[in-house]
Enzyme design. Structure first.
Site, short mmCIF file in Angstrom:
data_model
loop_
_atom_site.label_atom_id
_atom_site.label_comp_id
_atom_site.label_asym_id
_atom_site.label_seq_id
_atom_site.Cartn_x
_atom_site.Cartn_y
_atom_site.Cartn_z
N LYS A 55 0.82 -1.19 -0.05
CA LYS A 55 -0.05 -0.01 -0.10
C LYS A 55 0.95 1.28 -0.01
O LYS A 55 1.92 1.18 0.43
CB LYS A 55 -1.04 -0.05 1.13
CG LYS A 55 -2.13 -1.08 1.45
CD LYS A 55 -2.72 -0.96 2.51
CE LYS A 55 -3.89 -1.78 2.66
NZ LYS A 55 -5.03 -1.84 1.61
N ARG B 76 -10.18 -11.87 2.20
CA ARG B 76 -10.94 -13.00 1.59
C ARG B 76 -10.16 -14.30 1.85
O ARG B 76 -11.07 -15.35 2.02
CB ARG B 76 -11.39 -12.49 0.33
CG ARG B 76 -10.38 -12.47 -0.66
CD ARG B 76 -10.71 -11.70 -1.81
NE ARG B 76 -10.82 -10.14 -1.64
CZ ARG B 76 -11.15 -9.32 -2.56
NH1 ARG B 76 -11.17 -9.84 -3.72
NH2 ARG B 76 -11.16 -7.90 -2.36
N1 BES Z 1 -8.03 -4.12 4.49
C1 BES Z 1 -8.40 -3.55 3.35
C2 BES Z 1 -9.63 -2.65 3.07
C3 BES Z 1 -9.48 -1.37 3.71
C4 BES Z 1 -9.07 -0.32 2.82
C5 BES Z 1 -10.27 -1.33 4.79
C6 BES Z 1 -9.12 0.98 3.81
C7 BES Z 1 -10.36 -0.26 5.46
C8 BES Z 1 -9.86 1.19 4.85
C9 BES Z 1 -8.17 -4.74 2.32
O1 BES Z 1 -7.43 -5.66 2.93
C10 BES Z 1 -7.76 -4.26 0.97
O2 BES Z 1 -6.52 -3.94 0.78
N2 BES Z 1 -8.49 -4.45 0.06
C11 BES Z 1 -8.17 -4.02 -1.17
C12 BES Z 1 -8.77 -4.70 -2.44
C13 BES Z 1 -8.01 -4.58 -3.62
C14 BES Z 1 -6.86 -5.11 -3.83
C15 BES Z 1 -9.03 -5.62 -4.65
C16 BES Z 1 -8.60 -2.49 -1.54
O3 BES Z 1 -9.88 -2.22 -0.94
O4 BES Z 1 -8.01 -1.76 -2.19
MN MN Z 2 -5.39 -5.47 2.02
#
Ligand code: BES
Ligand code: MN
Ligand code: ZN
Length: 482
Positions: free
Chosen positions: A258, A332
């Protein structure tokens, strides 16, 4: 803050709060202060709106007393929660130690909701603030409620304590809360009669939980599967309700790392597991007559020489294979093995999972509703009703074949991400592929609800405890024997 229901005002110093309905006048004004109060309300253009407060000082029983008149709107549960929240927010660090509130004429349910909101609003996480100036430290120690039936409070208090556990788990940074320490913070539930079982990595490997373990490969912290079972039916109900929580104690994204800005928020990527743990505490404390098993998939998602790579294929406990396109879609991968495990070991007829699963959820619903996905209309309705009743609102999203196809993989049974579009829905479709036929299942994407950047009537900025009251109410209304 302690809460006590009483018939008479206490001895010693305290502030006094009176409630006034919309368009009404407050009852219980101290003798001789009537004109002063009426003038103050008029000058402040007070109309009894829920949560509005007018503060003045009056001569009362030989002392100068701070008097607060708070609006109770239409007197509904939600209005009283707003009133409680405003009073506590205002007095928490005011120097006041005791607040006496006259709730004469308020119904028992609303009175205990008032007490619960006050108690939740007073919760803070100051553990690491060693230099907090005296004037910013909480002083409010006791809330005394006069003239109301307190019989509902004991039950509410259990829920408030569950919320506090969730908030603590969510607030702690990831160097303090990691899979094993999360488990240790839940151990005390054993004293309440909750059966706690923990699987380490070796046991999970033996069971073939390759999806969950793949996420953990880059971390020095050992992954844990935390199982908490509460049976308040004395063995009468064989098939438990299953609750499953995403417990990613820190989510860097892994190799699909990230951006730096805001990454610290990912300490609360265990909010689903936190909510499930808090709900179990509430159920056990109030000895709910229900059989519930909770499973928290606890892992840390880190980049490292040993971390999984984009393109890796992992085999889940169900036997289904997954092409890991993006290591940041890890929630997931954790949930699917936790769900398979609970189906194999506890045969639930109903599963509800909670997860901070997608950023897309926050784009859709902001911080106002959790997203709900379900294969069963009656289950969806039950959850929506429970959420509405307690102030943890949910909004339902669709599922379907057209979405499901989007996560087909050319080289494995599925891939862990679809296209950008409908990202929250394809995440739910992924999870659904692991739900057995005949099992009622709901997925709650609570990414926007776990952490608040502004205060509300039941929380300060920070961890909200979202989900605990929802699950408690959902169990009470649908799974308890009377
Ligand atoms: N934990 C994150 C989702 C999230 C993001 C929760 C911001 C709270 C605030 C999750 O694991 C994630 O990174 N999801 C990705 C999925 C994508 C790679 C398909 C996302 O939402 O960007
Ligand atoms: Mn994630
Ligand atoms: Zn995550």
């Amino acid at each position: 803050m302690q809460v006590r229901f009483a018939d008479t005002r206490p001895q010693g110093a305290y502030d006094l709060a009176l409630v006034a309905a919309a368009g009404g006048t407050p009852a219980g004004v101290p003798e001789g202060a009537g004109a002063l109060v009426a003038d103050a309300l008029k000058a402040s253009r007070f109309e009894g709106e829920a949560g509005s407060v007018v503060e003045l000082f009056v001569a009362d029983q030989g002392t100068t007393r701070r008097l607060l008149v708070v609006g109770a709107g239409r007197g509904e549960v939600n209005d009283l929660q707003k009133a409680a929240g405003s009073l506590v927010a205002r007095l928490l660090t005011s120097g006041t130690e005791t607040l006496v509130v006259d709730l004469n004429g308020v119904a028992a349910e609303a009175a205990s909701a008032f007490a619960a909101a006050a108690s939740m609003r007073s919760w803070r996480h100051d553990r690491y603030r060693t230099k907090l100036p005296a004037k910013q430290r909480p002083t409010l120690k006791e809330l005394v409620i006069l003239g109301a039936d307190g019989s509902g409070w004991e039950r509410q208090r259990a829920v408030v304590e569950g919320v506090a556990l969730t908030r603590e788990l969510v607030s702690e940074p990831a160097n303090i809360i990691y899979p094993q320490s999360f488990v240790e913070r839940c151990r005390h539930l054993e004293e309440l009669g909750v059966e706690v079982t923990v699987l380490g990595e070796e046991e999970m490997r033996a069971l073939g939980m390759g999806a969950l373990l793949g996420v953990s490969l880059g971390s020095e912290r050992e992954a844990q599967l935390l199982v908490m079972r509460w049976d308040g039916t004395g063995g009468a109900v064989k098939e438990p309700l299953a609750l499953v929580g995403k417990g990613v104690t820190f989510d860097t994204g892994g190799i699909s790392i990230k951006p730096a800005a805001g990454m610290e928020d990912m300490k609360w990527d265990m909010g689903g597991a936190g909510a499930v743990a808090g709900a179990m505490k509430a159920l056990a404390l109030r000895k709910a007559r229900a059989h519930v098993v909770a499973v928290c998939g606890l892992v840390e998602n880190m980049p490292d020489g040993k971390a999984q790579r984009p393109g890796d294929v992992v085999t889940s406990m169900s036997g289904q294979t997954i092409e890991v396109i993006n290591t940041d879609a890890e929630g997931r991968l954790v949930l699917c093995d936790a769900i398979t495990w609970v189906q194999k070991n506890h045969k639930p007829r109903t599963i509800v999972d909670l997860a901070t699963l997608t950023g897309a959820m926050i784009i859709s619903l902001g911080n106002e509703h959790g997203g709900l996905f379900s294969n069963d209309d009656s289950l969806a309705d039950q959850l929506i009703a429970a959420g509405k009743a307690v102030g943890d609102p949910l909004w339902r999203f669709p599922l379907g074949d057209a979405y499901n196809k989007l996560i087909d993989s050319p080289i494995a049974d599925m891939k862990n991400v679809g296209p950008r579009e409908a990202g929250s829905i394809t995440a739910a479709q992924f999870i659904q592929r692991f739900v057995d036929n005949g099992v009622r299942w709901a997925h709650l994407d609570i990414a926007g609800m776990v952490w608040a950047s502004k205060p509300s009537s039941t929380w300060d900025k920070g961890a909200t405890g979202y989900g605990v009251r929802l699950l408690d109410r959902f169990v009470a209304d649908n799974f308890e024997q009377r």
